[in-house]
Design a protein around this motif. Structure first.
Motif, PDB file in Angstrom:
ATOM      1  N   LEU A  31       0.847  -1.195   0.000  1.00 18.50           N
ATOM      2  CA  LEU A  31       0.000   0.000   0.000  1.00 18.50           C
ATOM      3  C   LEU A  31       0.881   1.243   0.000  1.00 18.50           C
ATOM      4  O   LEU A  31       1.942   1.253   0.628  1.00 18.50           O
ATOM      5  CB  LEU A  31      -0.904   0.007   1.236  1.00 18.50           C
ATOM      6  N   PRO A  32       0.466   2.294  -0.694  1.00 21.34           N
ATOM      7  CA  PRO A  32       1.275   3.517  -0.717  1.00 21.34           C
ATOM      8  C   PRO A  32       1.304   4.173   0.658  1.00 21.34           C
ATOM      9  O   PRO A  32       0.345   4.086   1.422  1.00 21.34           O
ATOM     10  CB  PRO A  32       0.557   4.405  -1.734  1.00 21.34           C
ATOM     11  N   ASP A  33       2.431   4.810   0.950  1.00 15.24           N
ATOM     12  CA  ASP A  33       2.540   5.550   2.208  1.00 15.24           C
ATOM     13  C   ASP A  33       1.690   6.802   2.111  1.00 15.24           C
ATOM     14  O   ASP A  33       1.807   7.575   1.163  1.00 15.24           O
ATOM     15  CB  ASP A  33       3.988   5.947   2.488  1.00 15.24           C
ATOM     16  N   ARG A  34       0.837   6.968   3.070  1.00 12.82           N
ATOM     17  CA  ARG A  34       0.005   8.162   3.130  1.00 12.82           C
ATOM     18  C   ARG A  34       0.104   8.705   4.541  1.00 12.82           C
ATOM     19  O   ARG A  34       0.062   7.944   5.511  1.00 12.82           O
ATOM     20  CB  ARG A  34      -1.454   7.833   2.803  1.00 12.82           C
ATOM     21  N   PRO A  35       0.194  10.014   4.679  1.00 12.47           N
ATOM     22  CA  PRO A  35       0.248  10.573   6.029  1.00 12.47           C
ATOM     23  C   PRO A  35      -1.057  10.309   6.775  1.00 12.47           C
ATOM     24  O   PRO A  35      -2.117  10.216   6.170  1.00 12.47           O
ATOM     25  CB  PRO A  35       0.449  12.070   5.802  1.00 12.47           C
ATOM     26  N   GLU A  37      -4.167  11.204   8.520  1.00 11.72           N
ATOM     27  CA  GLU A  37      -5.007  12.385   8.457  1.00 11.72           C
ATOM     28  C   GLU A  37      -6.191  12.202   9.381  1.00 11.72           C
ATOM     29  O   GLU A  37      -6.635  11.085   9.631  1.00 11.72           O
ATOM     30  CB  GLU A  37      -5.496  12.608   7.031  1.00 11.72           C
ATOM     31  N   GLN A  41      -9.308  16.791   6.909  1.00 12.35           N
ATOM     32  CA  GLN A  41      -8.216  16.451   5.998  1.00 12.35           C
ATOM     33  C   GLN A  41      -8.451  15.105   5.333  1.00 12.35           C
ATOM     34  O   GLN A  41      -8.240  14.950   4.141  1.00 12.35           O
ATOM     35  CB  GLN A  41      -6.888  16.392   6.748  1.00 12.35           C
ATOM     36  N   ALA A  42      -8.867  14.129   6.119  1.00  9.94           N
ATOM     37  CA  ALA A  42      -9.107  12.789   5.580  1.00  9.94           C
ATOM     38  C   ALA A  42     -10.256  12.809   4.581  1.00  9.94           C
ATOM     39  O   ALA A  42     -10.171  12.184   3.522  1.00  9.94           O
ATOM     40  CB  ALA A  42      -9.398  11.816   6.715  1.00  9.94           C
ATOM     41  N   SER A  45      -9.022  14.660   1.315  1.00 10.60           N
ATOM     42  CA  SER A  45      -8.072  13.885   0.517  1.00 10.60           C
ATOM     43  C   SER A  45      -8.736  12.657  -0.094  1.00 10.60           C
ATOM     44  O   SER A  45      -8.431  12.281  -1.226  1.00 10.60           O
ATOM     45  CB  SER A  45      -6.849  13.489   1.340  1.00 10.60           C
ATOM     46  N   THR A  46      -9.654  12.037   0.629  1.00 11.98           N
ATOM     47  CA  THR A  46     -10.372  10.891   0.073  1.00 11.98           C
ATOM     48  C   THR A  46     -11.228  11.319  -1.111  1.00 11.98           C
ATOM     49  O   THR A  46     -11.223  10.674  -2.163  1.00 11.98           O
ATOM     50  CB  THR A  46     -11.254  10.234   1.150  1.00 11.98           C
ATOM     51  N   ARG A  49      -8.971  12.095  -4.071  1.00 16.08           N
ATOM     52  CA  ARG A  49      -8.415  10.880  -4.663  1.00 16.08           C
ATOM     53  C   ARG A  49      -9.473  10.161  -5.509  1.00 16.08           C
ATOM     54  O   ARG A  49      -9.191   9.715  -6.624  1.00 16.08           O
ATOM     55  CB  ARG A  49      -7.873   9.945  -3.582  1.00 16.08           C
ATOM     56  N   GLU A  53      -9.110   9.573  -9.528  1.00 21.16           N
ATOM     57  CA  GLU A  53      -9.164   8.244 -10.128  1.00 21.16           C
ATOM     58  C   GLU A  53     -10.283   8.133 -11.158  1.00 21.16           C
ATOM     59  O   GLU A  53     -10.183   7.360 -12.097  1.00 21.16           O
ATOM     60  CB  GLU A  53      -9.329   7.181  -9.041  1.00 21.16           C
TER      61      GLU A  53
END
Length: 109
Positions: A31-35, A37, A41-42, A45-46, A49, A53
């Motif tokens: 899985l990609p590293d994500r800070p 949140e 913020q979460a 960013s969701t 994203r 996509e």
């Protein structure tokens, strides 16, 4: 909560057994590293994203690009009449951009 978790696990096992999870994008990759949140913020960013996509560009981003171009056009205006027209366009874009930002903030909260 526990029954919901077991339901999810059963659905994943059923999909895995039928091959429904094979060949997905990123299969086998970490899985990609994500800070980490929290809160807004979460959510933001969701949402961003998911839109990225899907190939969707939020109006706020489109307006920001137009705003940058309008600022350059204003700076390069050769005479007062052209600058006046460029300033009117710039003011309109700034107002629309701020409205779009505020709408996103209200939607996300």
């Amino acid at each position: 909560m526990r029954s919901f978790r077991s339901l999810i696990e059963r659905q994943i096992a059923k999909a895995r057994a039928s091959g429904g999870l094979a060949g997905l994008k990123g299969e086998g990759a970490p899985l990609p590293d994500r800070p980490v949140e929290t809160g807004e913020q979460a959510a933001v960013s969701t949402a961003m994203r998911i839109m990225a996509e899907a190939g969707v560009v939020p109006e706020e981003f489109t307006l920001k690009t137009q705003l940058d171009a309008a600022r350059k056009a204003y700076a390069a205006a050769p005479d007062a009449n052209t600058r006046k027209a460029a300033m009117a366009k710039l003011a309109d874009l700034e107002m629309r951009y701020e409205i779009a930002r505020e709408a996103r903030r209200k939607f996300m909260s």
